[in-house]
Design a protein around this motif. Sequence first.
Motif, PDB file in Angstrom:
ATOM      1  N   ALA A   1     -60.158 -18.130  -0.653  1.00 25.59           N
ATOM      2  CA  ALA A   1     -59.827 -16.732  -0.344  1.00 25.59           C
ATOM      3  C   ALA A   1     -60.657 -15.796  -1.227  1.00 25.59           C
ATOM      4  O   ALA A   1     -61.215 -14.797  -0.740  1.00 25.59           O
ATOM      5  N   ALA A   2     -60.794 -16.127  -2.498  1.00 26.43           N
ATOM      6  CA  ALA A   2     -61.523 -15.246  -3.422  1.00 26.43           C
ATOM      7  C   ALA A   2     -63.006 -15.183  -3.082  1.00 26.43           C
ATOM      8  O   ALA A   2     -63.610 -14.107  -3.109  1.00 26.43           O
ATOM      9  N   VAL A   3     -63.620 -16.328  -2.754  1.00 25.11           N
ATOM     10  CA  VAL A   3     -65.064 -16.325  -2.520  1.00 25.11           C
ATOM     11  C   VAL A   3     -65.411 -15.792  -1.128  1.00 25.11           C
ATOM     12  O   VAL A   3     -66.522 -15.353  -0.887  1.00 25.11           O
ATOM     13  N   THR A   4     -64.428 -15.810  -0.228  1.00 28.20           N
ATOM     14  CA  THR A   4     -64.646 -15.207   1.082  1.00 28.20           C
ATOM     15  C   THR A   4     -64.703 -13.680   0.932  1.00 28.20           C
ATOM     16  O   THR A   4     -65.482 -13.007   1.581  1.00 28.20           O
ATOM     17  N   ARG A   5     -63.890 -13.170   0.033  1.00 29.84           N
ATOM     18  CA  ARG A   5     -63.863 -11.727  -0.204  1.00 29.84           C
ATOM     19  C   ARG A   5     -65.103 -11.228  -0.942  1.00 29.84           C
ATOM     20  O   ARG A   5     -65.504 -10.086  -0.781  1.00 29.84           O
ATOM     21  N   SER A   6     -65.690 -12.069  -1.810  1.00 31.22           N
ATOM     22  CA  SER A   6     -66.742 -11.570  -2.703  1.00 31.22           C
ATOM     23  C   SER A   6     -67.869 -12.584  -2.867  1.00 31.22           C
ATOM     24  O   SER A   6     -67.664 -13.677  -3.408  1.00 31.22           O
ATOM     25  N   SER A   7     -69.071 -12.186  -2.426  1.00 33.23           N
ATOM     26  CA  SER A   7     -70.198 -13.117  -2.550  1.00 33.23           C
ATOM     27  C   SER A   7     -70.642 -13.209  -4.012  1.00 33.23           C
ATOM     28  O   SER A   7     -71.185 -14.224  -4.442  1.00 33.23           O
ATOM     29  N   LYS A   8     -70.407 -12.161  -4.782  1.00 32.78           N
ATOM     30  CA  LYS A   8     -70.716 -12.199  -6.210  1.00 32.78           C
ATOM     31  C   LYS A   8     -69.852 -13.282  -6.892  1.00 32.78           C
ATOM     32  O   LYS A   8     -70.333 -14.075  -7.691  1.00 32.78           O
ATOM     33  N   GLN A   9     -68.575 -13.267  -6.511  1.00 32.89           N
ATOM     34  CA  GLN A   9     -67.662 -14.275  -7.045  1.00 32.89           C
ATOM     35  C   GLN A   9     -68.125 -15.675  -6.638  1.00 32.89           C
ATOM     36  O   GLN A   9     -68.042 -16.624  -7.418  1.00 32.89           O
TER      37      GLN A   9
END
Lengths: 231, 231
Positions: free
Chosen positions: A159-167
């Motif tokens: 969920a976190a990496v789907t929201r943020s490519s930087k993450q």
Amino acid sequence: MASLSRADHEAGAVSPRLPADHPGVNKLFAVLAYGEIAAFYRLAEEAKMAPDLRGRISMASMAAAEMGHYELLRDALEGRGVDVVPAMAEFASALDNYHRLTTPSTWLEALVKTYVGDALAADFYLEIADGLPDEVADVVRAALAETEHSQFVVAEVRAAVTRSSKQRSRLALWSRRLLGEAITQAQYVLAEHDELVDLVVSGTDGLAQLTGFFDRVQRTHDKRMRELGLI
Amino acid sequence: MASLSRADHEAGAVSPRLPADHPGVNKLFAVLAYGEIAAFYRLAEEAKMAPDLRGRISMASMAAAEMGHYELLRDALEGRGVDVVPAMAEFASALDNYHRLTTPSTWLEALVKTYVGDALAADFYLEIADGLPDEVADVVRAALAETEHSQFVVAEVRAAVTRSSKQRSRLALWSRRLLGEAITQAQYVLAEHDELVDLVVSGTDGLAQLTGFFDRVQRTHDKRMRELGLI
């Protein structure tokens, strides 16, 4: 024993199983056992980064599962007449170094470390277990039995990496660093324990294939990264 | 419900058991469950004071046992249709305060806290369980089942206080402070949760005997101190 099994492998003989009383087996159980204790305390410590009570409970449950695995290994070592605590102590520095050098700085890093680190340990040890007599391999497999706990990690990280490519980039780098440190420490441990080299060699069809062993660990690591949405 | 059972007690009726669906039962399970989580993290934290690996392993084993008890309570709460995490959260401040106000400064203080704290919790909750239907009391008793782990505490503390009367006085004071803080926090919890007061009243044969309840806790506490060689 080591030179004998290596010679057999070089001659293309069918992979011989090491005997259950090979001294490397005690070392293997001891490093696994210390790994459980180290993982317990690492999970308890890293849980401080959890954003909520739910995350802290998940980490505590995983930590408790590590102690269940520790107890299996302790019983196996005691059954083999080994004094458990001193046997484990010789592996403390390598495993403590791994954890010290991979201290997460965020909750997501802690989650990725839990998932990837457990999987890496399983990759290493299960490859070795394949070359061991069943009575030994069964202990290793039971101690590495996956718990359902780490599934919550996959959902949260994806969920976190789907929201943020930087993450995603950040956690992908982190995950590669975990692999690098794990291999470095594994090599230190092997360099200091010939009895364990015997086991690795037996499990991986010969010393010449030791590189292949680490390649396979790399490939399964990539599979884990895909599961987490990191590549 | 509360006033009814109090009236019965005052009339000298046979102690009525509260029904299993009394709302206090959910509160009781929730405070117990949060207590296990808090104890888990307290043990993991206080293990840092352990002088050696053996001590750290003992603390980790005790912490893992707390999570086993937590899982019993979680299952019982889920079986009653309760959303476990929010239900526990309302008890977090009282239990966290207890641990914050009784942070040990030495390994021996940590050991005494483990032993005395677990025993105090058991005294409180088992008294309450006596007034509850068997299906509820059984969950409470299983969650408080003594583990053999804490026996290592008795041996280590007795040895230390036999060697040093200064240590004995110091740990005796510490032990009384643990009792005081436990009673203070228990009273806060009761003051905020009438449903739990119903349970205590039912278990202790009436509100007039609430003082007797705390007296009995004091007496069993003295017994524990004798076991540890502190009086």
